[in-house]
Write an enzyme that holds these catalytic residues in place. Structure first.
Site, mmCIF file in Angstrom:
data_model
loop_
_atom_site.group_PDB
_atom_site.id
_atom_site.type_symbol
_atom_site.label_atom_id
_atom_site.label_comp_id
_atom_site.label_asym_id
_atom_site.label_seq_id
_atom_site.Cartn_x
_atom_site.Cartn_y
_atom_site.Cartn_z
ATOM 1 N N HIS A 62 1.704 -49.126 5.342
ATOM 2 C CA HIS A 62 2.151 -49.576 6.674
ATOM 3 C C HIS A 62 2.244 -51.097 6.760
ATOM 4 C CE1 HIS A 62 2.291 -49.009 11.174
ATOM 5 N NE2 HIS A 62 1.858 -50.261 11.131
ATOM 6 N N HIS A 64 5.050 -54.415 8.594
ATOM 7 C CA HIS A 64 6.224 -54.738 9.426
ATOM 8 C C HIS A 64 6.829 -56.023 8.869
ATOM 9 C CE1 HIS A 64 4.925 -52.222 13.021
ATOM 10 N NE2 HIS A 64 3.751 -52.396 12.427
ATOM 11 N N GLU A 142 12.164 -47.159 13.321
ATOM 12 C CA GLU A 142 11.305 -46.991 14.506
ATOM 13 C C GLU A 142 12.106 -46.629 15.756
ATOM 14 O OE1 GLU A 142 7.621 -49.550 15.846
ATOM 15 O OE2 GLU A 142 9.437 -50.490 16.626
ATOM 16 N N SER A 146 10.023 -45.910 26.758
ATOM 17 C CA SER A 146 9.331 -44.932 27.606
ATOM 18 C C SER A 146 10.106 -44.596 28.876
ATOM 19 C CB SER A 146 7.942 -45.466 27.967
ATOM 20 O OG SER A 146 8.059 -46.757 28.528
ATOM 21 N N HIS A 180 6.993 -45.100 17.741
ATOM 22 C CA HIS A 180 6.105 -46.259 17.852
ATOM 23 C C HIS A 180 4.673 -45.890 18.237
ATOM 24 C CE1 HIS A 180 4.160 -49.752 19.859
ATOM 25 N NE2 HIS A 180 4.342 -50.191 18.634
ATOM 26 N N HIS A 207 2.017 -45.145 15.401
ATOM 27 C CA HIS A 207 0.789 -45.848 15.757
ATOM 28 C C HIS A 207 0.041 -44.922 16.724
ATOM 29 C CE1 HIS A 207 3.412 -49.310 14.694
ATOM 30 N NE2 HIS A 207 2.292 -49.895 14.308
ATOM 31 N N GLU A 210 -4.765 -47.110 19.090
ATOM 32 C CA GLU A 210 -5.096 -48.365 18.410
ATOM 33 C C GLU A 210 -6.142 -49.174 19.180
ATOM 34 O OE1 GLU A 210 -1.608 -50.674 17.724
ATOM 35 O OE2 GLU A 210 -2.662 -52.222 16.568
ATOM 36 N N ASP A 305 -0.536 -53.661 7.630
ATOM 37 C CA ASP A 305 0.198 -54.019 8.841
ATOM 38 C C ASP A 305 1.037 -55.263 8.508
ATOM 39 O OD1 ASP A 305 0.958 -53.213 11.357
ATOM 40 O OD2 ASP A 305 -1.060 -53.217 12.171
HETATM 41 O O1 MCF Z 1 0.692 -52.434 14.116
HETATM 42 C C1 MCF Z 1 0.783 -53.622 14.836
HETATM 43 C C2 MCF Z 1 0.059 -53.431 16.146
HETATM 44 N N1 MCF Z 1 0.474 -52.255 16.859
HETATM 45 C C3 MCF Z 1 1.739 -51.986 17.235
HETATM 46 N N2 MCF Z 1 2.860 -52.489 16.836
HETATM 47 C C4 MCF Z 1 3.134 -53.421 15.931
HETATM 48 C C5 MCF Z 1 2.227 -54.011 15.033
HETATM 49 N N3 MCF Z 1 2.846 -54.982 14.378
HETATM 50 C C6 MCF Z 1 4.106 -55.019 14.805
HETATM 51 N N4 MCF Z 1 4.299 -54.081 15.729
HETATM 52 C C7 MCF Z 1 5.626 -53.876 16.376
HETATM 53 C C8 MCF Z 1 5.951 -52.464 16.713
HETATM 54 O O2 MCF Z 1 6.522 -51.796 15.644
HETATM 55 O O3 MCF Z 1 5.621 -54.587 17.578
HETATM 56 C C9 MCF Z 1 6.351 -53.936 18.566
HETATM 57 C C10 MCF Z 1 6.856 -52.632 17.928
HETATM 58 O O4 MCF Z 1 8.180 -52.740 17.559
HETATM 59 C C11 MCF Z 1 5.312 -53.821 19.619
HETATM 60 S S1 MCF Z 1 5.521 -52.808 20.959
HETATM 61 C C12 MCF Z 1 6.283 -53.740 22.180
HETATM 62 FE FE FE Z 2 1.818 -51.524 12.759
#
Ligand code: MCF
Ligand code: FE
Length: 403
Positions: A62, A64, A142, A146, A180, A207, A210, A305
């Site tokens: 995992h 990004h 992704e 909502s 997401h 996710h 969390e 992450d």
């Molecule tokens: O895993 C971490 C923290 N949790 C959630 N989302 C993300 C993380 N790092 C990047 N993200 C991205 C997620 O895929 O940030 C956005 C999403 O596109 C946040 S949600 C508004």
């Molecule tokens: Fe993440």
């Protein structure tokens, strides 16, 4: 064709001595080195030396890459503050993103032994770099949103990105699906996406639980998420409950990331439905999310992450952090379990011929040298010393080639 050998080879969670591996793009044979050399007399052998270990290539399940431009824009320390900072700086971070930044992340992972990456793609800006990466990529398109009024538009945008990625699919690039999170994706959208994923046999990830704030919002429409949802989405009610969300995945074994607020019952539920948990200890610490109860997970994977919630993408650093975070666990047993989380467990959960040194599997290897040969040959400490002593690989091999 090539032969590699080391003091130890990690296979089926055991450290074997005196073995060699013959491979081209895939692993052809594993056996005692002298037997293999007799069987393949013309093939050159590389021996990595006294205190070396050959592992299957590690899997960072995992990350990004699209958030690779972040260093200090996003607020660490509290999940809700981090989320506000994502809303504030998302555009700026995407504008600052370039190929070089994402490539640096891929290189950093390669140095730490990562040969397969679970890349969450929020926008599709990482598609080219992932397609051209030297490692294998599970490319998780992704879906997020909502508001029921936007479901059709969001599904169509997701479908477009998914189809673009499906056109690039091969044995280095595996399109997949990311939902997401329970607070951010409408159940209608989740159902549509899961149906599509099932029909195309794509891996799914999400996710999940969390932060404390997420749990409170899903359980009782209260807490720190309330103000955020009122402000940004003009709503006072969560779109999913925890149980309702999980029920949507009963037919789709899924990789649930974080689960820091999941209780024993949630983990037992994961185990019952063949779901896996991707643990991201540094991200969890940095976003103030607490410790996931990984001791309850049957199928545990590890992820760094992204730079959105971490300071490096090295899986070795992640392993070290995990070792420190779970301070009550037996040290040697935890180290062995963590090595499995980046190899065997990931292999099974991702259902690909990776993560194990096995005939017919891809010739993906992470080769390390321990700081010192373990004189007493206490093999129980090899996993531990790999995690503690190694800062990078001697060689990282993908599809039979050093990268
Ligand atoms: O895993 C971490 C923290 N949790 C959630 N989302 C993300 C993380 N790092 C990047 N993200 C991205 C997620 O895929 O940030 C956005 C999403 O596109 C946040 S949600 C508004
Ligand atoms: Fe993440």
């Amino acid at each position: 064709m090539k032969i590699i050998a080391a003091k130890y080879i990690y296979k089926d969670s055991i450290y074997y001595e005196g073995m060699g591996v013959v491979f081209d793009k895939k692993i052809i044979k594993i056996g005692p080195l002298d037997t293999i050399q007799k069987e393949y007399p013309k093939v050159e052998t590389t021996f990595y030396g006294g205190n070396s270990i050959i592992y299957p290539g590690f899997i960072n399940a995992h990350t990004h890459l699209e958030f690779s431009a972040n260093r200090a824009k996003l607020t660490f320390g509290s999940f809700i503050e981090w989320l506000y900072s994502v809303f504030a700086y998302r555009e700026e971070l995407i504008a600052a993103l370039d190929r070089g930044l994402m490539q640096n992340g891929l290189d950093e992972m390669a140095k730490s032994g990562v040969t397969t990456i679970g890349a969450i793609s929020s926008f599709g800006a990482d598609m080219d770099v992932c397609k051209e990466a030297k490692q294998r990529i599970i490319y998780f398109n992704e879906v997020i949103g909502s508001n029921p009024a936007t479901v059709d538009a969001l599904f169509s945008d997701f479908n477009h990105r998914l189809n673009d990625s499906l056109a690039l699919a091969d044995d280095r690039f595996y399109p997949a699906v990311a939902i997401h999170a329970p607070y951010s994706v409408h159940p209608i959208l989740i159902k549509a996406v899961l149906k599509l994923a099932k029909s195309k046999q794509l891996l799914t990830t999400a996710h999940f639980l969390e932060s404390q704030a997420e749990k409170e919002w899903l359980q009782s429409n209260s807490g720190a998420f309330k103000e955020l949802f009122e402000k940004y989405f003009n709503t006072t009610k969560a779109v999913n409950t925890i149980e309702g969300f999980l029920a949507l995945f009963e037919q789709s074994p899924t990789l649930f990331t974080h689960a820091t607020q999941a209780n024993k019952e949630h983990f037992e539920y994961f185990n019952r439905y063949n779901h896996s948990v991707i643990h991201c200890p540094r991200s969890n610490r940095l976003l103030g999310c607490g410790r996931a109860k990984i001791e309850y997970a049957n199928s545990l994977l590890l992820g760094t992450d992204g730079y959105s919630s971490n300071y490096s993408l090295s899986i070795l650093e992640e392993l070290k952090a995990a070792l420190m975070l779970h301070h009550k666990a037996n040290l040697k047993q935890l180290a062995s379990k963590l090595i499995e989380s980046v190899t065997t467990n990931a292999s099974k959960a991702l259902k690909l011929p990776i993560g194990e040194i096995k005939e017919g599997y891809f010739a993906d290897f992470a080769i390390f040298k321990l700081a010192e040969d373990l004189k007493n040959s206490d093999k129980g400490t090899l996993a531990l010393h790999t995690i503690l002593d190694c800062q990078q690989t001697e060689a990282t091999i993908v599809g039979g080639e050093i990268i």
